[in-house]
Design an enzyme around this catalytic site. Structure first.
Site, mmCIF file in Angstrom:
data_model
loop_
_atom_site.group_PDB
_atom_site.id
_atom_site.type_symbol
_atom_site.label_atom_id
_atom_site.label_comp_id
_atom_site.label_asym_id
_atom_site.label_seq_id
_atom_site.Cartn_x
_atom_site.Cartn_y
_atom_site.Cartn_z
ATOM 1 N N ARG A 28 0.837 -1.212 0.000
ATOM 2 C CA ARG A 28 0.000 0.000 0.000
ATOM 3 C C ARG A 28 0.869 1.259 0.000
ATOM 4 O O ARG A 28 1.863 1.327 0.736
ATOM 5 C CB ARG A 28 -0.927 0.015 1.213
ATOM 6 C CG ARG A 28 -1.932 -1.111 1.139
ATOM 7 C CD ARG A 28 -3.111 -1.001 2.057
ATOM 8 N NE ARG A 28 -3.848 -2.266 1.951
ATOM 9 C CZ ARG A 28 -4.709 -2.546 0.985
ATOM 10 N NH1 ARG A 28 -5.008 -1.640 0.077
ATOM 11 N NH2 ARG A 28 -5.291 -3.738 0.916
ATOM 12 N N ASN A 86 4.995 6.453 -13.776
ATOM 13 C CA ASN A 86 5.711 7.705 -14.011
ATOM 14 C C ASN A 86 7.136 7.351 -14.392
ATOM 15 O O ASN A 86 7.750 6.484 -13.770
ATOM 16 C CB ASN A 86 5.694 8.566 -12.742
ATOM 17 C CG ASN A 86 4.291 8.971 -12.336
ATOM 18 O OD1 ASN A 86 3.435 9.208 -13.189
ATOM 19 N ND2 ASN A 86 4.037 9.029 -11.041
ATOM 20 N N HIS A 99 8.023 1.253 -10.822
ATOM 21 C CA HIS A 99 6.812 0.826 -10.107
ATOM 22 C C HIS A 99 5.559 1.216 -10.858
ATOM 23 O O HIS A 99 5.531 2.207 -11.583
ATOM 24 C CB HIS A 99 6.777 1.420 -8.692
ATOM 25 C CG HIS A 99 6.909 2.919 -8.639
ATOM 26 N ND1 HIS A 99 8.135 3.556 -8.723
ATOM 27 C CD2 HIS A 99 5.997 3.905 -8.517
ATOM 28 C CE1 HIS A 99 7.959 4.862 -8.646
ATOM 29 N NE2 HIS A 99 6.653 5.113 -8.534
ATOM 30 N N HIS A 101 1.542 2.238 -10.218
ATOM 31 C CA HIS A 101 0.527 2.629 -9.241
ATOM 32 C C HIS A 101 -0.779 1.976 -9.660
ATOM 33 O O HIS A 101 -1.158 2.055 -10.837
ATOM 34 C CB HIS A 101 0.290 4.151 -9.264
ATOM 35 C CG HIS A 101 1.456 4.982 -8.837
ATOM 36 N ND1 HIS A 101 1.529 5.581 -7.599
ATOM 37 C CD2 HIS A 101 2.581 5.354 -9.494
ATOM 38 C CE1 HIS A 101 2.656 6.281 -7.512
ATOM 39 N NE2 HIS A 101 3.313 6.163 -8.650
HETATM 40 P P1 AMP Z 1 6.311 8.232 -8.009
HETATM 41 O O1 AMP Z 1 6.019 9.694 -7.943
HETATM 42 O O2 AMP Z 1 5.667 7.555 -9.192
HETATM 43 O O3 AMP Z 1 7.796 7.930 -7.898
HETATM 44 O O4 AMP Z 1 5.590 7.587 -6.753
HETATM 45 C C1 AMP Z 1 6.244 7.135 -5.623
HETATM 46 C C2 AMP Z 1 5.163 6.702 -4.644
HETATM 47 O O5 AMP Z 1 5.788 5.956 -3.619
HETATM 48 C C3 AMP Z 1 4.404 7.856 -3.989
HETATM 49 O O6 AMP Z 1 3.008 7.714 -4.236
HETATM 50 C C4 AMP Z 1 4.755 7.705 -2.501
HETATM 51 O O7 AMP Z 1 3.667 8.026 -1.662
HETATM 52 C C5 AMP Z 1 5.120 6.233 -2.398
HETATM 53 N N1 AMP Z 1 6.028 5.905 -1.321
HETATM 54 C C6 AMP Z 1 7.189 6.547 -0.980
HETATM 55 N N2 AMP Z 1 7.770 5.929 0.068
HETATM 56 C C7 AMP Z 1 6.971 4.882 0.404
HETATM 57 C C8 AMP Z 1 7.026 3.875 1.413
HETATM 58 N N3 AMP Z 1 8.023 3.809 2.290
HETATM 59 N N4 AMP Z 1 6.019 2.961 1.476
HETATM 60 C C9 AMP Z 1 5.000 3.024 0.587
HETATM 61 N N5 AMP Z 1 4.902 3.935 -0.395
HETATM 62 C C10 AMP Z 1 5.857 4.873 -0.484
#
Ligand code: AMP
Ligand code: ZN
Length: 113
Positions: A28, A86, A99, A101
């Protein structure tokens, strides 16, 4: 290596894990944008979508298949969902480990697209 998602894979940083196998992990999002907001990653460190080799394309198919399965598990398969990747700074990528989403259910903000 200094990578938050690699630290999640190794267990150094805790996560709310919803799925894992030998290649893939899903957990999550810590800052969810909707009632379902999962992050789906390859366990191996691939920095961005642009770094994906031809040999790694089947792995991408697995990630998408797991996104669909998790959408069913989360009960958002019928209502619909977004699968977002992204890529790089200009694509809004903040964590430099490839990753997906998976976002759906009740949105906390209006979906941008
Ligand atoms: P992006 O902008 O596509 O790199 O998205 C990175 C996502 O990772 C964001 O939605 C963050 O909220 C999420 N994120 C960052 N650190 C963590 C973590 N430790 N556990 C879960 N999600 C995270
Ligand atoms: Zn990593």
């Amino acid at each position: 290596m200094d990578c938050i998602f690699c630290d999640i894979v190794s267990g150094k940083i805790p996560s709310d894990t919803v799925y894992q196998d030998e290649e893939v992990m899903a957990f999550r999002d810590i800052n969810p944008k909707a009632s379902t907001h999962l992050i789906i990653i390859p366990k191996s460190h691939i920095p961005t979508l642009a770094h994906l080799s031809k040999e790694q394309l089947p792995l991408m198919g697995r990630l998408v298949g797991i996104a669909n399965k998790l959408a069913k598990d989360e009960g958002i398969s019928q209502s619909g969902y977004k699968v977002v990747i992204n890529c790089g700074r200009g694509g809004g990528q903040l964590v430099p480990h490839l990753h997906l989403h998976l976002i759906g259910g009740r949105y906390f903000f209006e979906p941008p697209l």
